[in-house]
Scaffold this active site. Sequence first.
Site, PDB file in Angstrom:
ATOM      1  CB  ALA A  89      17.030 -11.686  14.653  1.00 28.47           C
ATOM      2  CB  SER A 105      -0.947  -0.006   1.210  1.00 33.62           C
ATOM      3  OG  SER A 105      -0.211  -0.060   2.414  1.00 33.62           O
ATOM      4  CE1 TYR A 155      13.150  -4.211   9.436  1.00 31.11           C
ATOM      5  CE2 TYR A 155      15.511  -3.799   9.229  1.00 31.11           C
ATOM      6  CZ  TYR A 155      14.230  -3.808   8.682  1.00 31.11           C
ATOM      7  OH  TYR A 155      14.054  -3.410   7.367  1.00 31.11           O
ATOM      8  CE  LYS A 177      13.194  -6.798   6.878  1.00 33.06           C
ATOM      9  NZ  LYS A 177      12.176  -7.017   5.831  1.00 33.06           N
TER      10      LYS A 177
HETATM   11  P1  NAP Z   1       6.660   1.189   5.144  1.00 30.91           P
HETATM   12  O1  NAP Z   1       6.708   2.425   4.301  1.00 30.91           O
HETATM   13  O2  NAP Z   1       6.541   1.311   6.617  1.00 30.91           O
HETATM   14  O3  NAP Z   1       5.455   0.270   4.585  1.00 30.91           O
HETATM   15  C1  NAP Z   1       5.183  -0.961   5.209  1.00 30.91           C
HETATM   16  C2  NAP Z   1       4.096  -1.690   4.439  1.00 30.91           C
HETATM   17  O4  NAP Z   1       3.875  -2.952   5.079  1.00 30.91           O
HETATM   18  C3  NAP Z   1       2.763  -0.964   4.450  1.00 30.91           C
HETATM   19  O5  NAP Z   1       2.073  -1.247   3.243  1.00 30.91           O
HETATM   20  C4  NAP Z   1       2.032  -1.591   5.640  1.00 30.91           C
HETATM   21  O6  NAP Z   1       0.635  -1.429   5.514  1.00 30.91           O
HETATM   22  C5  NAP Z   1       2.497  -3.048   5.483  1.00 30.91           C
HETATM   23  N1  NAP Z   1       2.435  -3.845   6.709  1.00 30.91           N
HETATM   24  C6  NAP Z   1       3.032  -3.599   7.907  1.00 30.91           C
HETATM   25  N2  NAP Z   1       2.727  -4.562   8.786  1.00 30.91           N
HETATM   26  C7  NAP Z   1       1.923  -5.458   8.140  1.00 30.91           C
HETATM   27  C8  NAP Z   1       1.264  -6.656   8.514  1.00 30.91           C
HETATM   28  N3  NAP Z   1       1.365  -7.169   9.758  1.00 30.91           N
HETATM   29  N4  NAP Z   1       0.505  -7.302   7.586  1.00 30.91           N
HETATM   30  C9  NAP Z   1       0.376  -6.797   6.324  1.00 30.91           C
HETATM   31  N5  NAP Z   1       0.986  -5.671   5.915  1.00 30.91           N
HETATM   32  C10 NAP Z   1       1.728  -5.002   6.824  1.00 30.91           C
HETATM   33  O7  NAP Z   1       7.944   0.269   4.904  1.00 30.91           O
HETATM   34  P2  NAP Z   1       9.039   0.287   3.721  1.00 30.91           P
HETATM   35  O8  NAP Z   1      10.135   1.169   4.132  1.00 30.91           O
HETATM   36  O9  NAP Z   1       8.373   0.451   2.415  1.00 30.91           O
HETATM   37  O10 NAP Z   1       9.591  -1.208   3.860  1.00 30.91           O
HETATM   38  C11 NAP Z   1       9.123  -2.281   3.051  1.00 30.91           C
HETATM   39  C12 NAP Z   1      10.006  -3.481   3.293  1.00 30.91           C
HETATM   40  O11 NAP Z   1      11.350  -3.155   2.938  1.00 30.91           O
HETATM   41  C13 NAP Z   1      10.058  -3.948   4.743  1.00 30.91           C
HETATM   42  O12 NAP Z   1      10.127  -5.342   4.805  1.00 30.91           O
HETATM   43  C14 NAP Z   1      11.331  -3.330   5.251  1.00 30.91           C
HETATM   44  O13 NAP Z   1      11.863  -4.051   6.336  1.00 30.91           O
HETATM   45  C15 NAP Z   1      12.210  -3.435   4.019  1.00 30.91           C
HETATM   46  N6  NAP Z   1      13.333  -2.511   4.008  1.00 30.91           N
HETATM   47  C16 NAP Z   1      13.123  -1.175   4.107  1.00 30.91           C
HETATM   48  C17 NAP Z   1      14.223  -0.322   4.092  1.00 30.91           C
HETATM   49  C18 NAP Z   1      14.073   1.156   4.171  1.00 30.91           C
HETATM   50  O14 NAP Z   1      15.110   1.833   4.300  1.00 30.91           O
HETATM   51  N7  NAP Z   1      12.891   1.730   4.086  1.00 30.91           N
HETATM   52  C19 NAP Z   1      15.512  -0.851   4.000  1.00 30.91           C
HETATM   53  C20 NAP Z   1      15.684  -2.226   3.912  1.00 30.91           C
HETATM   54  C21 NAP Z   1      14.573  -3.044   3.916  1.00 30.91           C
HETATM   55  P3  NAP Z   1      -0.335  -1.445   6.822  1.00 30.91           P
HETATM   56  O15 NAP Z   1       0.300  -0.555   7.842  1.00 30.91           O
HETATM   57  O16 NAP Z   1      -1.674  -0.986   6.343  1.00 30.91           O
HETATM   58  O17 NAP Z   1      -0.386  -2.872   7.251  1.00 30.91           O
END
Ligand code: NAP
Length: 246
Positions: free
Chosen positions: A156, A16, A154, A158
Amino acid sequence: MSGELEGRVAVVTGGSRGIGLGIARELAEAGARVALVARNGDRAAEAAATLSGEGHGGFACDVSNAAAVKETVAAIESSLGPVFLLVNNAGITRDNILLRLQDEDWDEVIDVNLKGAFNFTRALTRGMMKRREGVIVNITSVVGLMGNAGQSNYAASKAGLVGLTKSVARELASRGIRCNAVAPGYVRTDMTSELTEEQTSALLSQIPLGRLGDPEDIAPVVRFLAGPGGRYITGQVIAVDGGMVM
Ligand code: NAP
C-alpha cells in the site's frame, strides 16, 4: 571530474546503504554533490566519505518526522547549496499476514515509505519552483504494482508512492519540475538478506532474466532520469526488475 550532473546537489534519503548508497555512488560519478540522509547519521557520513569527488555530506534525519525534515533540508541547503535532485529512497518493511498486522506495523511503514517522501518533496519543491528546475525520483517497488501476500502495508505504501509521483508530476510540470518513480524488483540488500533458499528459488522462477538485482542495476536508471536524457519524461513508473512485471 566532469559529468552531466556537475555542480548539481542531490539528496538521497536512505543513502547510507543498499540501493540508496548505490544511487549516491552513481550520482557522485555523474558529478553531483550528494547529501545522504539516514536515521544513523554517523553511518551516512561514513558512506558519504566513500563517494567519488568532493562536497558530499551525511545527515541524520528520520524522514517520517516533518519538523526534522524541514531542519535537515535547511542544513543541507546551507552546507551544499540549492537542491536540484531529490531521490526518495528511504524505506522499511514490517511484514506479516493481514490478520496479524499490528496497527504500528501499518503506521510505521506508511509513515516512513509514503509520508517520508511527501515530507521531503514538500520541503524541497518550494525552492525548485522558484528556480524553475528540479527532478524528483521516488523509489517504489514491483510489489506496489503487483501486490504481495504478507506485505499489504508495504505494498500500500509503494502503490501510494505511484499516486504521489503522478500527482506531483502533473502539478509541478509547468514549474520545470519532473517527477518519476523507479520500481525495483528483488534487489540484494539488508532488506532482502533474510530470504531462504526456497524463497529465492521461487522468486528466480518469476524473473525472466534469471537473477536477483543489485543496487548497481537500479542506480543508472535514476542517473538517466535526472540527466538530460530524461528531460521529456515525467509521471512514469519504470520497473527495473529483470522482467518480473511486463
Ligand atoms: P536497506 O538496505 O534496508 O536500506 C534502507 C535505508 O533507508 C538505510 O539507509 C536506512 O538507514 C534508511 N532508513 C530507513 N528508515 C528510515 C527513516 N525513517 N528515515 C531515514 N532513513 C531511513 O533497504 P534497500 O533494500 O536498499 O531499499 C531501499 C529502497 O528501495 C526502499 O524504499 C525499498 O522499499 C525499495 N526497494 C527495495 C527492494 C529490494 O529488493 N531491496 C525492492 C524494491 C524496492 P537508517 O537505518 O540509518 O535509517
